[in-house]
Design an enzyme around this catalytic site. Structure first.
Site, PDB file in Angstrom:
ATOM      1  CB  THR A  67      -1.020  13.381 -53.764  1.00 41.15           C
ATOM      2  OG1 THR A  67       0.253  13.665 -54.259  1.00 41.15           O
ATOM      3  CG2 THR A  67      -1.640  12.093 -54.453  1.00 41.15           C
ATOM      4  CB  CYS A  83     -15.049  20.755 -18.427  1.00 39.13           C
ATOM      5  SG  CYS A  83     -16.769  20.029 -18.368  1.00 39.13           S
ATOM      6  N   GLY A 141     -17.520  16.148 -45.066  1.00 39.34           N
ATOM      7  CA  GLY A 141     -17.922  14.925 -45.296  1.00 39.34           C
ATOM      8  C   GLY A 141     -18.587  13.991 -44.128  1.00 39.34           C
ATOM      9  CG  ASN A 150     -21.768  24.262 -34.091  1.00 42.40           C
ATOM     10  OD1 ASN A 150     -21.506  25.496 -34.226  1.00 42.40           O
ATOM     11  ND2 ASN A 150     -20.875  23.932 -33.051  1.00 42.40           N
TER      12      ASN A 150
END
Length: 382
Positions: free
Chosen positions: A242, A328, A205, A156
């Protein structure tokens, strides 16, 4: 460009939601609100939308629809892949990962280590790549005790692509499951689960223009995996609860759009990335590029400004929204562990800035970024 609306070069952190994705979600936030587990018309409509979204996600990565589980994002998907494998393969108590993994992989591996698992943390070379030979030696040394290899597809921070396919081929000879966190890769480069040879793959996503709070885990048919949360039987019982239908619909459309745009968009983004790099290199003497000689994501640059902290450069350049890999704390600032793992000295690594482009980034914005970042560096460097 005003400081109130800076040039956005932080697409590896998150992406804007595509308008087509928003439009696809709205009906399932309004009239089509049914529970997909309900047997009546409202539930059937939601269930059909969920399965259509599953097909679209699967198509982007070359999977079968029934091999895709919806999750709340990459962290949950990584935890399910790692901890779920540990639940299902308790007879093997060794796993293999790398020192440059995202915390969503690193911390579950840490937790297993605390529980008595043996974890091999593979180092990287000066370009930020895991060495295939190191993986081979670790698998051989484990003597059939390895349950899982978990290796990110691309980093990344640097964008460096990892040799997942080569290591997966080694793992298969030992009967070892392979997981890859492809959060940064999916939608930017072709990602195919069969070509990679992986058993588990994470996609997210908000890294490909869908909303935050939704992701998916690919689980190859027959891969041993246990649930890490308990509840109903949704998502094959591996991710009970759900389902978030509107967000799953949005993820499906985002994957569909990414598949359409992949080839042409990748080349255009690569050209813009190289223009940004050459412009900065010419404007900032001594600027260096992390992972310069490795294959990288087409949108990502990790540059190191000489003699300054990257955070100071960004603070002096409010016209650009980007990030550093440093952390930091009360005692000051520490350099990115990823860059340090590559052998980059602390002082040099503190100068790092990650610039990550998106499909809407323009040539004019890249040219503007070169000017303001070079000016910011000169201001800080004095």
């Amino acid at each position: 460009m005003s400081p109130e609306r800076p040039l956005y070069l932080d697409h590896n952190a998150t992406t804007p939601v595509d308008p087509e994705v928003v439009d696809s979600m709205l009906p399932y936030l309004r009239e089509h609100f049914g529970n997909p587990s309900s047997g009546h018309a409202y539930g059937r409509r939601a269930h059909a939308a969920l399965e259509e979204a599953r097909c679209k996600v699967a198509a982007l990565i070359g999977a079968r629809p029934d091999e895709v589980l919806f999750t709340s994002g990459g962290t949950e998907a990584n935890n399910l892949a790692i901890r779920g494998t540990a639940e299902a393969r308790a007879d093997r108590r060794h796993l293999l990962t790398s020192v440059i993994e995202h915390p969503a992989t690193r911390l579950p591996c840490d937790a297993l280590e605390w529980r008595g698992w043996r974890v091999t943390w593979l180092p990287v070379d000066a370009q930020g790549r895991v060495r295939v030979e190191d993986a081979r030696e670790a698998l051989d040394a484990a003597g059939g005790e390895t349950a899982l290899v978990s290796l990110m597809h691309s980093n990344n921070e640097t964008g460096v692509l990892q040799p997942v396919a080569a290591i997966a081929a080694l793992a298969r000879r030992h009967g070892v499951s392979v997981h890859t966190d492809a959060a940064q890769s999916v939608g930017k480069v072709p990602v195919d689960v069969t070509t990679l040879g992986v058993d588990l793959l994470t996609l997210v996503g908000h890294k490909l223009r869908a909303p935050k709070g939704v992701g998916a885990l690919y689980v190859r048919q027959g891969t041993p995996l246990g649930a890490v949360t308990l509840g109903g039987g949704q998502e094959r019982g591996l991710r009970p609860g759900t389902e978030n239908v509107p967000y799953a619909v949005g993820l499906g459309v985002a994957c569909e759009l990414a598949g359409r745009r992949l080839s042409q968009g990748t080349q255009a983004m690569l050209a813009l990335r190289e223009r940004l790099w050459t412009g900065l290199r010419d404007a900032v003497p001594g600027l260096t590029l992390s992972g310069q000689d490795a294959e990288r994501l087409p949108n990502t640059l990790n540059v190191r400004f000489p003699g300054v902290r990257g955070g100071a450069v960004l603070a002096a350049t409010p016209e650009v929204a980007a990030s550093t890999g440093s952390a930091c704390h009360d005692g000051g600032e520490t350099a990115s562990p990823v860059l340090r793992a590559m052998g980059i000295p602390e002082a040099d690594a503190l100068g790092a800035v990650r610039l990550s482009l998106g499909p809407d980034t323009t040539q004019e914005e890249v040219a503007r970024a070169v000017v303001v970042l070079a000016r910011g560096w000169k201001q800080v460097a004095g």
